[in-house]
Enzyme design. Structure first.
Site, short mmCIF file in Angstrom:
data_model
loop_
_atom_site.label_atom_id
_atom_site.label_comp_id
_atom_site.label_asym_id
_atom_site.label_seq_id
_atom_site.Cartn_x
_atom_site.Cartn_y
_atom_site.Cartn_z
N VAL A 115 3.98 -2.44 3.51
CA VAL A 115 3.58 -3.76 3.02
C VAL A 115 3.97 -3.79 1.56
CG1 VAL A 115 1.67 -5.37 2.67
CG2 VAL A 115 1.63 -3.81 4.62
N HIS A 118 2.07 -6.21 -1.42
CA HIS A 118 0.70 -5.98 -1.88
C HIS A 118 0.54 -4.47 -2.08
CE1 HIS A 118 -3.73 -7.43 -1.60
NE2 HIS A 118 -3.69 -6.29 -2.26
N LEU A 119 0.48 -4.05 -3.33
CA LEU A 119 0.48 -2.61 -3.60
C LEU A 119 -0.78 -1.96 -3.04
CD1 LEU A 119 -1.45 -1.41 -6.14
CD2 LEU A 119 0.04 -2.93 -7.43
N HIS A 120 -0.65 -0.73 -2.64
CA HIS A 120 -1.77 0.03 -2.08
C HIS A 120 -1.51 1.51 -2.28
CE1 HIS A 120 1.28 -0.85 0.98
NE2 HIS A 120 1.01 0.33 1.50
N ILE A 121 -2.58 2.26 -2.44
CA ILE A 121 -2.47 3.70 -2.66
C ILE A 121 -2.88 4.42 -1.39
CG2 ILE A 121 -3.24 5.67 -4.04
CD1 ILE A 121 -3.99 3.69 -6.27
#
Ligand SMILES: [Zn+2]
Length: 164
Positions: A115, A118-121
């Site tokens: 994705v 939308h940044l995500h860790i």
């Protein structure tokens, strides 16, 4: 920990996503956090189980705000995101006793972001003897129990931890 093969992940990786709505933002009518695998929310961030896990307990933390750029986040958002990350790691330590973690960001499609908008860790628990993080993309082991069961176990542990 037993692991099973997850052939669906390969098709997830190689096919275009049929639904362009953002998994971190979408608010499905009639769908609650359990269906979306969201474990926790804070003022600026959320924690959720990855539906296509590299290992059992693979979590993601993301800012609530839809953005692809780290430097687009305010100080408050960055701090809250880091706190959410710590909370997720602490949860996994408590529930799954991993020997280590891979924690990281894939920014942009070229870097492997599923994705990208939308940044995500990713917070991936690791155990001695499991295979290398970078080599498991094609054939991925997942949790022996289902995602719903993993969600319930983590959610319950999270509630216990918050109460402690
Ligand atoms: Zn989003």
């Amino acid at each position: 920990m037993e692991r099973i093969w997850a052939p669906w992940r390969q098709s997830y990786v190689s096919n275009a996503r049929p639904d362009k709505s953002c998994i971190f933002c979408q608010d499905h009518a009639g769908k609650g956090d359990r269906e979306r695998l969201i474990l926790a929310r804070s003022d600026y961030s959320l924690m959720m189980l990855n539906r296509y896990p590299y290992t059992g307990g693979h979590l993601m933390v993301a800012p609530l705000r839809h953005t692809a750029e780290l430097d687009d986040l305010s100080d408050a958002e960055l701090l809250d995101l880091m706190h959410q990350l710590c909370r997720g790691q602490a949860l996994l330590k408590r529930v799954a006793s991993p020997d280590g973690f891979n924690v990281g960001l894939n920014l942009g499609r070229a870097a492997g972001a599923g994705v990208e908008e939308h940044l995500h860790i990713h917070v991936v628990p690791r155990w001695n003897g499991d295979s290398n993080f970078m080599t498991v993309v094609g054939d991925v082991r997942v949790i022996p129990d289902g995602l719903a069961e993993a969600y319930d176990r983590l959610k319950s542990a999270l509630a216990d931890g918050d109460a402690a």
